[in-house]
Design a protein around this motif. Structure first.
Motif, short mmCIF file in Angstrom:
data_model
loop_
_atom_site.label_atom_id
_atom_site.label_comp_id
_atom_site.label_asym_id
_atom_site.label_seq_id
_atom_site.Cartn_x
_atom_site.Cartn_y
_atom_site.Cartn_z
N LEU A 280 0.83 -1.20 0.00
CA LEU A 280 0.00 0.00 0.00
C LEU A 280 0.87 1.25 0.00
N VAL A 281 1.92 1.26 0.80
CA VAL A 281 2.83 2.41 0.82
C VAL A 281 3.46 2.61 -0.55
N ASP A 282 3.88 1.53 -1.19
CA ASP A 282 4.44 1.62 -2.55
C ASP A 282 3.41 2.18 -3.53
N HIS A 283 2.16 1.74 -3.39
CA HIS A 283 1.07 2.20 -4.26
C HIS A 283 0.87 3.71 -4.09
N LEU A 284 0.85 4.18 -2.85
CA LEU A 284 0.66 5.61 -2.59
C LEU A 284 1.85 6.42 -3.10
N ALA A 285 3.06 5.91 -2.87
CA ALA A 285 4.26 6.62 -3.32
C ALA A 285 4.31 6.73 -4.83
N LEU A 286 3.78 5.73 -5.54
CA LEU A 286 3.77 5.76 -7.00
C LEU A 286 2.69 6.69 -7.54
N GLN A 287 1.52 6.69 -6.90
CA GLN A 287 0.36 7.39 -7.45
C GLN A 287 0.23 8.85 -6.98
#
Length: 296
Positions: A280-287
């Protein structure tokens, strides 16, 4: 299984110092936590806690038992994390918190897209402007904005935000254009939750006390007031960027603008971050850096 019953409840009560806080952290009722601890004491034939109306303390036996139980639970957590690392699809409960306005506009839509990818997850998103205790209240993750205070939490920068001082052309035509921080004293500065604006001068951060005819803890309300020519505001880009682009608001005092602030993911320190939280953290950092909420 009987040997484990009540152990988690006892450890939470002992470490948090309260049945109420333990119940909140475990997502159980206070009565259930109390009942499990009492059953544990009865099974062990020993008193683990001294209970009074004002204070809760460990007995000598309770202190000894807590040390061993904490080691067992840490070992169990490590075993579960090690197992979850082999799961290709994130699943189970994930609890996070974010500020209200930013959470509504930016975090919630990205949580929705994450859930569409991983429907086996059960996500609880609590939007609150309070700085919640992640460990005591059982949160996996928090989204925080701006300058961080010192803590034992792990912080990862997801994106940035910029604060803008701005006003409507109608206000500036009527009251003039402030060219320095000192000139703000003669203007109607619309206030949020505190009396200070964040600026910089000569490369040094300044907290400037301002005053005006409106105070409101809603950035959307302050944006609306500024658009109507009521006064000058300082607000993050996600409130005012489109109005600056359209010319409905005019940016002021750019020479005194602070550098971009961080938007952070905070989580309790663990030797291995669970895959669902990490993903989820990776998803937020990407988006988040490119995310633009739909205007409405």
């Amino acid at each position: 299984m009987a040997a484990w019953q009540g152990v988690s409840e006892f450890v939470s009560v002992a470490e948090l110092g309260s049945f109420t806080r333990a119940a909140r952290a475990l997502d159980l009722s206070v009565a259930q936590v109390s009942r499990e601890v009492t059953r544990l004491e009865q099974r062990l034939h020993v008193q683990l806690l001294y209970r009074t109306t004002r204070q809760l303390t460990l007995t000598e036996s309770g202190q000894l038992y807590l040390q061993h139980c904490r080691q067992l639970l840490d070992g169990l957590d490590e075993a579960e994390r090690a197992l979850s690392l082999h799961q290709a699809v994130p699943q189970g409960r994930l609890k996070l918190t974010a500020p209200v306005a930013y959470g509504e506009s930016h975090i919630a839509p990205l949580i929705t897209s994450f859930l569409q990818q991983y429907p086996a997850l059960d996500i609880q998103l609590n939007l609150s402007n309070q700085v919640l205790d992640l460990v005591a209240e059982g949160y996996d993750l928090a989204i925080r904005l701006g300058h961080l205070s010192e803590s034992s939490l792990v912080a990862r920068r997801l994106a940035t935000r910029r604060q803008h001082v701005c006003a409507a052309p109608a206000y500036l035509q009527r009251y003039g254009l402030p060219n320095s921080m000192s000139e703000l004293e003669g203007h109607n500065c619309l206030l949020g939750s505190n009396d200070f604006w964040h600026l910089q001068e000569g490369g040094k951060r300044r907290l400037l006390r301002v005053k005006g005819s409106l105070r409101c803890n809603s950035g959307h309300a302050l944006t609306h007031a500024a658009l109507q020519g009521v006064g000058i505001v300082q607000l993050p880009d996600y409130y005012v960027a489109r109005h600056l682009h359209s010319g409905a608001l005019v940016e002021l005092l750019t020479a005194y603008q602070e550098p971009d602030e961080g938007i952070w993911a905070l989580y309790p320190h663990k030797r291995q971050l669970s895959p669902k939280v990490r993903m989820l953290v990776d998803h937020l950092a990407l988006q988040l850096p490119a995310f633009r909420p739909q205007s409405g």
